[in-house]
Scaffold this active site. Sequence first.
Site, PDB file in Angstrom:
ATOM      1  N   ASN A  31      24.286 -29.696  10.317  1.00 49.39           N
ATOM      2  CA  ASN A  31      25.108 -29.469   9.128  1.00 49.39           C
ATOM      3  C   ASN A  31      26.285 -28.589   9.558  1.00 49.39           C
ATOM      4  O   ASN A  31      26.136 -27.385   9.701  1.00 49.39           O
ATOM      5  CB  ASN A  31      24.250 -28.774   8.057  1.00 49.39           C
ATOM      6  CG  ASN A  31      25.059 -28.393   6.834  1.00 49.39           C
ATOM      7  OD1 ASN A  31      26.208 -28.788   6.680  1.00 49.39           O
ATOM      8  ND2 ASN A  31      24.440 -27.615   5.945  1.00 49.39           N
ATOM      9  N   TRP A  32      27.417 -29.235   9.757  1.00 51.05           N
ATOM     10  CA  TRP A  32      28.565 -28.496  10.291  1.00 51.05           C
ATOM     11  C   TRP A  32      29.257 -27.630   9.238  1.00 51.05           C
ATOM     12  O   TRP A  32      30.149 -26.860   9.552  1.00 51.05           O
ATOM     13  CB  TRP A  32      29.575 -29.470  10.925  1.00 51.05           C
ATOM     14  CG  TRP A  32      29.026 -30.232  12.090  1.00 51.05           C
ATOM     15  CD1 TRP A  32      27.750 -30.151  12.607  1.00 51.05           C
ATOM     16  CD2 TRP A  32      29.709 -31.199  12.895  1.00 51.05           C
ATOM     17  NE1 TRP A  32      27.611 -31.004  13.672  1.00 51.05           N
ATOM     18  CE2 TRP A  32      28.799 -31.664  13.874  1.00 51.05           C
ATOM     19  CE3 TRP A  32      31.009 -31.723  12.883  1.00 51.05           C
ATOM     20  CZ2 TRP A  32      29.151 -32.625  14.829  1.00 51.05           C
ATOM     21  CZ3 TRP A  32      31.357 -32.683  13.829  1.00 51.05           C
ATOM     22  CH2 TRP A  32      30.434 -33.116  14.789  1.00 51.05           C
ATOM     23  N   LYS A  33      28.883 -27.844   7.986  1.00 51.88           N
ATOM     24  CA  LYS A  33      29.483 -27.090   6.871  1.00 51.88           C
ATOM     25  C   LYS A  33      31.007 -27.193   6.931  1.00 51.88           C
ATOM     26  O   LYS A  33      31.539 -28.222   7.364  1.00 51.88           O
ATOM     27  CB  LYS A  33      28.980 -25.639   6.881  1.00 51.88           C
ATOM     28  CG  LYS A  33      27.441 -25.567   6.921  1.00 51.88           C
ATOM     29  CD  LYS A  33      26.879 -24.219   6.627  1.00 51.88           C
ATOM     30  CE  LYS A  33      25.359 -24.278   6.690  1.00 51.88           C
ATOM     31  NZ  LYS A  33      24.708 -23.017   6.384  1.00 51.88           N
ATOM     32  N   HIS A  93      22.127 -28.581  -1.213  1.00 50.96           N
ATOM     33  CA  HIS A  93      22.086 -27.445  -0.289  1.00 50.96           C
ATOM     34  C   HIS A  93      22.214 -26.154  -1.100  1.00 50.96           C
ATOM     35  O   HIS A  93      22.915 -26.112  -2.105  1.00 50.96           O
ATOM     36  CB  HIS A  93      23.227 -27.562   0.733  1.00 50.96           C
ATOM     37  CG  HIS A  93      23.091 -26.569   1.843  1.00 50.96           C
ATOM     38  ND1 HIS A  93      23.469 -25.254   1.694  1.00 50.96           N
ATOM     39  CD2 HIS A  93      22.591 -26.681   3.100  1.00 50.96           C
ATOM     40  CE1 HIS A  93      23.197 -24.612   2.824  1.00 50.96           C
ATOM     41  NE2 HIS A  93      22.669 -25.454   3.688  1.00 50.96           N
ATOM     42  N   GLU A 133      23.884 -23.604  -0.676  1.00 52.56           N
ATOM     43  CA  GLU A 133      25.271 -23.146  -0.870  1.00 52.56           C
ATOM     44  C   GLU A 133      25.924 -23.906  -2.015  1.00 52.56           C
ATOM     45  O   GLU A 133      26.722 -23.351  -2.767  1.00 52.56           O
ATOM     46  CB  GLU A 133      26.052 -23.306   0.446  1.00 52.56           C
ATOM     47  CG  GLU A 133      25.617 -22.257   1.468  1.00 52.56           C
ATOM     48  CD  GLU A 133      25.746 -22.682   2.920  1.00 52.56           C
ATOM     49  OE1 GLU A 133      26.438 -23.671   3.213  1.00 52.56           O
ATOM     50  OE2 GLU A 133      25.124 -22.010   3.774  1.00 52.56           O
ATOM     51  N   GLY A 155      21.777 -18.776   7.943  1.00 51.11           N
ATOM     52  CA  GLY A 155      22.931 -18.083   8.513  1.00 51.11           C
ATOM     53  C   GLY A 155      22.729 -16.586   8.677  1.00 51.11           C
ATOM     54  O   GLY A 155      23.679 -15.838   8.894  1.00 51.11           O
ATOM     55  N   SER A 210      18.444 -20.650  10.323  1.00 51.63           N
ATOM     56  CA  SER A 210      18.498 -19.959  11.614  1.00 51.63           C
ATOM     57  C   SER A 210      17.607 -20.587  12.681  1.00 51.63           C
ATOM     58  O   SER A 210      17.069 -19.887  13.537  1.00 51.63           O
ATOM     59  CB  SER A 210      18.168 -18.461  11.449  1.00 51.63           C
ATOM     60  OG  SER A 210      19.106 -17.855  10.584  1.00 51.63           O
ATOM     61  N   GLY A 264      22.409 -25.394  10.994  1.00 50.88           N
ATOM     62  CA  GLY A 264      23.784 -24.980  10.691  1.00 50.88           C
ATOM     63  C   GLY A 264      24.453 -24.437  11.938  1.00 50.88           C
ATOM     64  O   GLY A 264      24.969 -25.176  12.778  1.00 50.88           O
ATOM     65  N   GLY A 265      24.418 -23.117  12.096  1.00 47.91           N
ATOM     66  CA  GLY A 265      25.107 -22.432  13.192  1.00 47.91           C
ATOM     67  C   GLY A 265      24.906 -23.068  14.562  1.00 47.91           C
ATOM     68  O   GLY A 265      25.877 -23.306  15.294  1.00 47.91           O
TER      69      GLY A 265
HETATM   70  P1  PGA Z   1      21.753 -22.072   9.687  1.00 48.30           P
HETATM   71  O1  PGA Z   1      22.055 -23.068   8.454  1.00 48.30           O
HETATM   72  O2  PGA Z   1      21.095 -22.890  10.753  1.00 48.30           O
HETATM   73  O3  PGA Z   1      23.125 -21.582  10.115  1.00 48.30           O
HETATM   74  O4  PGA Z   1      20.891 -20.980   9.169  1.00 48.30           O
HETATM   75  C1  PGA Z   1      21.132 -24.038   8.067  1.00 48.30           C
HETATM   76  C2  PGA Z   1      21.640 -24.761   6.848  1.00 48.30           C
HETATM   77  O5  PGA Z   1      22.247 -24.145   5.977  1.00 48.30           O
HETATM   78  O6  PGA Z   1      21.440 -25.982   6.712  1.00 48.30           O
END
Ligand code: PGA
Length: 256
Positions: free
Chosen positions: A11-13, A97, A99, A175, A215, A236-237
Amino acid sequence: MSSRKKLIAGNWKMNKTSADALALVADIVTAVGRQTDVEVVVCPPFTSLEKVAAELEGSTVKLGAQNMHQEASGAFTGEISAPMLRAIFATHVILGHSERRAYFGETDALVNKKVISALKNQLRPILCVGETLAEREAGSTLKVVQTQVEAGLEGVSKELAASVVIAYEPVWAIGTGKVATTEQAQEVHAFIRGLLVKLFGDTVATKVRILYGGSMKPSNAPELLAQKDIDGGLIGGASLEARSFVELVTAAAAIK
Ligand code: PGA
């Protein structure tokens, strides 16, 4: 040993210009674009979906979007629909998600409409669920997750349910560098599997992939991915660099 193929989704956001996205996906394709042990999905921002789709042609890596509108077309300025995603060969879409829920006011009812629309258009929804820190501390984790899963999947037929992917993402782990312990994660994953049995029966529940997100990185992935009900990760990250993302795919492939 599980019959479910592990799935690693990036998930590159809101990161990467199209040029950066193209460079990243090229590296991913070179490293894991031919393997078939793990299902790999990348979810770039809308602006680079089409270019990334072209780069993925002929590889085993699949394309996902990070969101979509629930209607097929119409006067919804700024939005993108499921048929538009299908037309550029997307196969997956992240929905609900945390967010989107927290910053864009997405409710379970809205997420459910999107899930239905995605399935109607042959897109696999990656339905995200998970509790906040306050909810965990109040002891309501399972209740919150149950509501999100049941409401998110309302009206989904047994036939289509098997193509849904669920991502359990504790909000406090996203995150933040704080990863859920394997016990915490497995407990919720097993609970979700049980809910799926109740909703759709054993056969479907056995097929649905339940990803962990929050994470996840190469150092903690092997232990998480070895859990009975953890079928992959929504990353994500660590998906923003080819090296760490590829290491996660390799970690998933190593689990038998
Ligand atoms: P993260 O994000 O790996 O940066 O914690 C995961 C996500 O929001 O899908």
